[in-house]
Write a protein that holds these residues in place. Structure first.
Motif, mmCIF file in Angstrom:
data_model
loop_
_atom_site.group_PDB
_atom_site.id
_atom_site.type_symbol
_atom_site.label_atom_id
_atom_site.label_comp_id
_atom_site.label_asym_id
_atom_site.label_seq_id
_atom_site.Cartn_x
_atom_site.Cartn_y
_atom_site.Cartn_z
ATOM 1 N N ALA A 14 0.844 -1.198 0.000
ATOM 2 C CA ALA A 14 0.000 0.000 0.000
ATOM 3 C C ALA A 14 0.877 1.245 0.000
ATOM 4 O O ALA A 14 1.763 1.389 0.832
ATOM 5 C CB ALA A 14 -0.908 -0.001 1.222
ATOM 6 N N ARG A 15 0.675 2.118 -0.966
ATOM 7 C CA ARG A 15 1.420 3.376 -1.090
ATOM 8 C C ARG A 15 0.459 4.418 -1.648
ATOM 9 O O ARG A 15 -0.042 4.276 -2.753
ATOM 10 C CB ARG A 15 2.590 3.254 -2.067
ATOM 11 N N SER A 16 0.237 5.441 -0.887
ATOM 12 C CA SER A 16 -0.652 6.486 -1.345
ATOM 13 C C SER A 16 -0.006 7.244 -2.501
ATOM 14 O O SER A 16 1.131 7.694 -2.404
ATOM 15 C CB SER A 16 -0.979 7.460 -0.218
ATOM 16 N N ALA A 17 -0.751 7.372 -3.576
ATOM 17 C CA ALA A 17 -0.268 8.127 -4.733
ATOM 18 C C ALA A 17 -0.782 9.567 -4.697
ATOM 19 O O ALA A 17 -0.517 10.328 -5.620
ATOM 20 C CB ALA A 17 -0.716 7.443 -6.021
ATOM 21 N N ARG A 18 -1.515 9.907 -3.633
ATOM 22 C CA ARG A 18 -2.027 11.269 -3.543
ATOM 23 C C ARG A 18 -0.873 12.250 -3.407
ATOM 24 O O ARG A 18 0.124 11.968 -2.755
ATOM 25 C CB ARG A 18 -2.948 11.405 -2.338
ATOM 26 N N PRO A 19 -1.013 13.408 -4.022
ATOM 27 C CA PRO A 19 0.024 14.433 -3.835
ATOM 28 C C PRO A 19 0.033 14.888 -2.380
ATOM 29 O O PRO A 19 -0.970 14.735 -1.673
ATOM 30 C CB PRO A 19 -0.424 15.554 -4.777
ATOM 31 N N ARG A 20 1.161 15.424 -1.939
ATOM 32 C CA ARG A 20 1.293 15.898 -0.558
ATOM 33 C C ARG A 20 1.795 17.331 -0.546
ATOM 34 O O ARG A 20 2.470 17.773 -1.461
ATOM 35 C CB ARG A 20 2.252 15.004 0.216
ATOM 36 N N ASP A 21 1.454 18.022 0.531
ATOM 37 C CA ASP A 21 1.955 19.388 0.694
ATOM 38 C C ASP A 21 3.337 19.342 1.340
ATOM 39 O O ASP A 21 3.881 18.264 1.599
ATOM 40 C CB ASP A 21 0.957 20.251 1.472
ATOM 41 N N GLY A 22 3.899 20.485 1.614
ATOM 42 C CA GLY A 22 5.241 20.569 2.166
ATOM 43 C C GLY A 22 5.387 19.951 3.544
ATOM 44 O O GLY A 22 6.490 19.629 3.955
ATOM 45 N N LEU A 23 4.284 19.773 4.257
ATOM 46 C CA LEU A 23 4.329 19.125 5.561
ATOM 47 C C LEU A 23 3.881 17.669 5.489
ATOM 48 O O LEU A 23 3.617 17.042 6.504
ATOM 49 C CB LEU A 23 3.477 19.892 6.578
ATOM 50 N N GLY A 24 3.786 17.147 4.259
ATOM 51 C CA GLY A 24 3.463 15.739 4.086
ATOM 52 C C GLY A 24 1.989 15.395 4.182
ATOM 53 O O GLY A 24 1.624 14.229 4.145
ATOM 54 N N ARG A 25 1.130 16.402 4.296
ATOM 55 C CA ARG A 25 -0.308 16.125 4.376
ATOM 56 C C ARG A 25 -0.834 15.775 2.992
ATOM 57 O O ARG A 25 -0.497 16.447 2.008
ATOM 58 C CB ARG A 25 -1.065 17.343 4.910
ATOM 59 N N PRO A 26 -1.674 14.728 2.909
ATOM 60 C CA PRO A 26 -2.236 14.360 1.610
ATOM 61 C C PRO A 26 -3.165 15.438 1.066
ATOM 62 O O PRO A 26 -3.915 16.057 1.811
ATOM 63 C CB PRO A 26 -3.024 13.082 1.890
ATOM 64 N N LEU A 27 -3.061 15.664 -0.214
ATOM 65 C CA LEU A 27 -3.933 16.589 -0.926
ATOM 66 C C LEU A 27 -4.881 15.770 -1.803
ATOM 67 O O LEU A 27 -4.609 14.604 -2.092
ATOM 68 C CB LEU A 27 -3.095 17.524 -1.811
#
Length: 162
Positions: A14-27
């Motif tokens: 399992a690996r989230s492909a969602r983009p992340r912000d500079g603090l690693g939060r999923p977008l």
């Protein structure tokens, strides 16, 4: 049961492909995030410290944590506590920057404890004493004030005199 399929890597993990912000939060999918750090990269200790410091200075402690985690997982057994502790410090700063004062303080304390045994050796020029003081001061501040911390402004110096 959740019917949404999970993102998987080439090995089926399992690996989230969602983009992340500079603090690693999923977008949300489709939004522009910051470039993610590749996982499993084996770097020299110097390369690891330079890249992690660059990311910390840029206000991206979550991404610095990923670089330090690679060193923790690929480095010699005798240094795993050092690299794990540095990664925990970066995650502690991540939580502090996200507004999670309790989690940030806990991880900063855990990271400082993990790197403590390396204080007299100062491996690779890492300022263990300075990092331990930084983590203690920030942890105390978070417990006392609980404020959101600007990550780039509060980034530690990993090496003495740099």
């Amino acid at each position: 049961m959740n019917s949404t399929p999970r993102d998987r890597d080439d090995d089926g993990r399992a690996r989230s492909a969602r983009p992340r912000d500079g603090l690693g939060r999923p977008l949300p999918y489709g939004e522009k995030g910051v470039e993610r750090q590749p996982e499993g990269v084996v770097r020299t200790p110097d390369e690891t410290l330079v890249e992690a410091q660059r990311l910390l200075d840029a206000g991206m402690p979550f991404h610095a944590h990923e670089v330090l985690e690679d060193a923790w997982k690929s480095g010699p057994e005798a240094e795993r506590g050092l690299w794990r502790g540095l990664a925990q410090l970066a995650v502690g700063l991540t939580h502090a920057a996200r507004g999670n004062a309790t989690g940030g303080a806990a991880l900063l304390a855990r990271g400082a404890e993990s790197i403590g045994p390396y204080v007299s050796a100062m491996p690779y020029g890492i300022d263990v004493a300075g990092l331990t003081r930084w983590a203690g001061a920030l942890s105390d501040e978070l417990r006392r004030e609980g404020a959101v911390v600007p990550a780039a402004d509060r980034a530690p110096r990993l090496r003495a005199g740099r």
